[in-house]
Write an enzyme that holds these catalytic residues in place. Structure first.
Site, mmCIF file in Angstrom:
data_model
loop_
_atom_site.group_PDB
_atom_site.id
_atom_site.type_symbol
_atom_site.label_atom_id
_atom_site.label_comp_id
_atom_site.label_asym_id
_atom_site.label_seq_id
_atom_site.Cartn_x
_atom_site.Cartn_y
_atom_site.Cartn_z
ATOM 1 N N ILE A 47 0.842 -1.205 0.000
ATOM 2 C CA ILE A 47 0.000 0.000 0.000
ATOM 3 C C ILE A 47 0.876 1.254 0.000
ATOM 4 O O ILE A 47 0.611 2.222 -0.720
ATOM 5 C CB ILE A 47 -0.954 0.003 1.217
ATOM 6 C CG1 ILE A 47 -1.833 -1.250 1.208
ATOM 7 C CG2 ILE A 47 -1.817 1.262 1.225
ATOM 8 C CD1 ILE A 47 -2.638 -1.472 2.480
ATOM 9 N N THR A 64 7.646 -4.145 15.687
ATOM 10 C CA THR A 64 7.416 -3.090 14.684
ATOM 11 C C THR A 64 6.080 -2.384 14.908
ATOM 12 O O THR A 64 6.021 -1.152 14.945
ATOM 13 C CB THR A 64 7.481 -3.683 13.258
ATOM 14 O OG1 THR A 64 8.840 -3.954 12.966
ATOM 15 C CG2 THR A 64 6.935 -2.726 12.221
ATOM 16 N N THR A 95 -6.240 -1.275 10.324
ATOM 17 C CA THR A 95 -7.010 -2.318 9.652
ATOM 18 C C THR A 95 -8.367 -2.518 10.311
ATOM 19 O O THR A 95 -8.526 -2.252 11.504
ATOM 20 C CB THR A 95 -6.205 -3.647 9.719
ATOM 21 O OG1 THR A 95 -7.056 -4.726 9.377
ATOM 22 C CG2 THR A 95 -5.680 -3.923 11.129
ATOM 23 N N ASP A 96 -9.302 -3.065 9.539
ATOM 24 C CA ASP A 96 -10.609 -3.408 10.119
ATOM 25 C C ASP A 96 -10.500 -4.633 11.038
ATOM 26 O O ASP A 96 -11.433 -4.920 11.799
ATOM 27 C CB ASP A 96 -11.655 -3.660 9.022
ATOM 28 C CG ASP A 96 -11.310 -4.799 8.071
ATOM 29 O OD1 ASP A 96 -10.194 -5.351 8.168
ATOM 30 O OD2 ASP A 96 -12.162 -5.149 7.221
ATOM 31 N N GLU A 97 -9.353 -5.338 10.989
ATOM 32 C CA GLU A 97 -9.227 -6.577 11.768
ATOM 33 C C GLU A 97 -9.202 -6.306 13.277
ATOM 34 O O GLU A 97 -9.417 -7.219 14.069
ATOM 35 C CB GLU A 97 -7.992 -7.367 11.305
ATOM 36 C CG GLU A 97 -8.085 -7.683 9.819
ATOM 37 C CD GLU A 97 -7.042 -8.645 9.272
ATOM 38 O OE1 GLU A 97 -6.496 -9.453 10.042
ATOM 39 O OE2 GLU A 97 -6.779 -8.588 8.054
ATOM 40 N N TYR A 141 -1.556 -10.488 14.812
ATOM 41 C CA TYR A 141 -1.466 -9.297 13.943
ATOM 42 C C TYR A 141 -2.476 -8.238 14.372
ATOM 43 O O TYR A 141 -2.124 -7.085 14.620
ATOM 44 C CB TYR A 141 -1.702 -9.684 12.472
ATOM 45 C CG TYR A 141 -1.997 -8.501 11.565
ATOM 46 C CD1 TYR A 141 -1.040 -7.531 11.322
ATOM 47 C CD2 TYR A 141 -3.258 -8.357 10.955
ATOM 48 C CE1 TYR A 141 -1.311 -6.431 10.495
ATOM 49 C CE2 TYR A 141 -3.531 -7.267 10.128
ATOM 50 C CZ TYR A 141 -2.565 -6.315 9.901
ATOM 51 O OH TYR A 141 -2.834 -5.234 9.096
ATOM 52 N N SER A 142 -3.753 -8.640 14.477
ATOM 53 C CA SER A 142 -4.767 -7.614 14.781
ATOM 54 C C SER A 142 -4.603 -7.081 16.201
ATOM 55 O O SER A 142 -4.878 -5.902 16.455
ATOM 56 C CB SER A 142 -6.184 -8.132 14.528
ATOM 57 O OG SER A 142 -6.445 -9.320 15.211
ATOM 58 N N LYS A 165 -2.002 -4.391 15.923
ATOM 59 C CA LYS A 165 -2.536 -3.173 15.301
ATOM 60 C C LYS A 165 -3.497 -2.462 16.265
ATOM 61 O O LYS A 165 -3.504 -1.235 16.356
ATOM 62 C CB LYS A 165 -3.249 -3.495 13.983
ATOM 63 C CG LYS A 165 -2.358 -3.969 12.855
ATOM 64 C CD LYS A 165 -1.331 -2.963 12.375
ATOM 65 C CE LYS A 165 -1.919 -1.770 11.664
ATOM 66 N NZ LYS A 165 -0.843 -0.908 11.059
ATOM 67 N N HIS A 186 -9.227 -18.537 12.757
ATOM 68 C CA HIS A 186 -9.552 -17.826 11.509
ATOM 69 C C HIS A 186 -10.816 -16.966 11.649
ATOM 70 O O HIS A 186 -11.917 -17.493 11.845
ATOM 71 C CB HIS A 186 -9.762 -18.894 10.427
ATOM 72 C CG HIS A 186 -9.713 -18.379 9.033
ATOM 73 N ND1 HIS A 186 -9.687 -19.220 7.947
ATOM 74 C CD2 HIS A 186 -9.681 -17.125 8.531
ATOM 75 C CE1 HIS A 186 -9.640 -18.500 6.845
ATOM 76 N NE2 HIS A 186 -9.646 -17.219 7.176
#
Ligand code: NAD
Ligand code: TYD
Length: 347
Positions: free
Chosen positions: A13, A101, A130-132, A155-156, A159, A289
């Site tokens: 992106i 990070t 993110t939307d996550e 990950y989410s 974030k 998931h």
């Protein structure tokens, strides 16, 4: 005149955002700070790398001395923060890199901006998220800006933590910030570990297309250039202290998306219809998931006038054609050869 620091500008992106700002705003100076991890690739920016208003800076957002030197030297007015570890499957294998990070790197940037901008006006720390962070939906409903955070993957979670730090710095130190939470992007320069470019690459090589579980999971897909336009609109028209959801109004079950992609690949490769679908292989599901993501992007539409401009069929076809025209890019990123480009050009 603005000095804009874009982090993670060599990634998927980020490269579209860098190009848009370099080309559209010759009066701004654009600095791209990127560590060039496996996902960062300067070949994504060859067409603009010699522009007068563009400077590439290789470095880590976690390096406090480097980041404060960049702020001092280049008098940064706006940060557009995209640098991150971005792949859910990698976060399941190695969460620590995501904490370093995504959380510590973001806090380091926030500390530097806070110190550098004390008493100044017209500054902006824009955090790309993110939307996550909102977790997982059932069959019904949408994520809005007021949906409570409920991240489910490492990950989410990383974030979500970084979003909370950005908001906390806004509240505590009055740091001028904006956050946007976007749905799944697709398009050129996407590293072929994510679903769409992975499937394109595997079809090209006649290899199995791994579909997790039964392929029933739903994602809301947005063409990457539409995300870059939304980021431009938010930098120039967004309200300080606000968050904006960005989405494609474009939900697809993974299996339906893959079937459509297979058909487009067959048309573009001149195969008979159905050839690529034979490569679809159902594999073990991802741990934890998330079932469904879907964004309600009405706030940005109503308040800032942004909405997606590229239809999914059109965007997928453009994406497939880009990958088929850039097979060398794919070969380089899958073999790791792209790192040589940096060594040859930047030493
Ligand atoms: P990407 O993995 O393609 O690129 C990330 C970039 O950040 C790479 O160029 C990498 O070299 C750089 N980077 C990583 N660690 C760094 C560090 N410590 N210091 C400096 N640079 C570093 O990611 P992407 O898909 O382009 O995502 C960009 C941002 O957008 C991320 O913050 C991500 O969370 C967010 N986002 C992505 C999506 C999506 O669908 N890809 C959707 C919503 C939000
Ligand atoms: P991905 O592109 O990794 O994005 P995210 O996990 O951030 O949404 O995955 C998109 C969807 O595709 C997700 O439901 C997981 C699924 N998926 C597969 O079925 N097979 C794959 O090989 C990959 C990478 C993803």
């Amino acid at each position: 005149m603005k000095n804009v620091l874009i982090t993670g500008g060599a990634g998927f992106i980020g490269s579209h955002v860098v190009r848009r700002f370099v080309v559209s705003y010759p009066q701004y100076k654009i600095f791209n700070l990127d560590k060039l991890t496996y996902a960062g690739n300067l070949q994504n920016l060859v067409d603009i790398e010699n522009s007068e208003n563009y400077t590439f800076l290789k470095g880590d957002i976690c390096d406090a001395d480097l980041v404060s030197e960049i702020f001092d030297l280049h008098r940064i007015d706006v940060v557009i923060h995209l640098a991150a570890e971005s792949h859910v499957d990698r976060s399941i294998r190695n969460p620590n890199a995501f904490v370093e990070t995504n959380v510590l790197g973001t806090v380091n940037l926030l500390n530097t901006a806070r110190n550098a901008w004390k008493g100044s006006h017209n500054k902006l720390f824009y955090h790309i998220s993110t939307d996550e962070v909102y977790g997982s939906l059932g069959a019904e409903g949408f994520f809005t800006e007021s949906t409570p955070y409920d991240p489910k993957s490492p990950y989410s979670a990383s974030k979500a933590a970084s979003d909370h730090f950005v908001k906390a710095y806004g509240n505590t130190y009055k740091l001028p910030f904006i956050i946007s939470n976007c749905s799944n992007n697709y398009g050129p320069n996407h590293f072929p570990e994510k679903l769409i470019p992975l499937a394109i690459n595997n079809i090209r090589n006649g290899e199995p297309i791994p579909v997790y579980g039964k392929g029933e999971n739903v994602r809301d897909w947005l063409y990457v250039e539409d995300h870059a336009i939304a980021i431009d609109v938010i930098v120039h028209k967004g309200e300080i202290g606000e968050t904006y959801n960005i989405g494609g109004f474009n939900e697809w079950k993974n299996i339906d998306l893959i079937r459509l992609l297979c058909d487009i690949m067959d048309q573009e490769l001149g195969n008979s219809v159905g050839t690529s679908q034979e490569l679809i292989t159902f594999v073990k599901d991802r741990a934890g998931h998330d079932l469904r993501y879907a964004i309600d992007a009405m706030k940005i539409k109503k308040e800032l006038g942004w909405e997606p401009s590229v239809t999914f069929e059109e965007g997928l076809r453009k994406t497939v054609n880009w990958y088929l025209k850039n097979e060398e890019w794919l070969d380089n990123v899958t073999s790791g050869n792209y790192q040589k480009y940096y060594e040859q050009h930047y030493g």
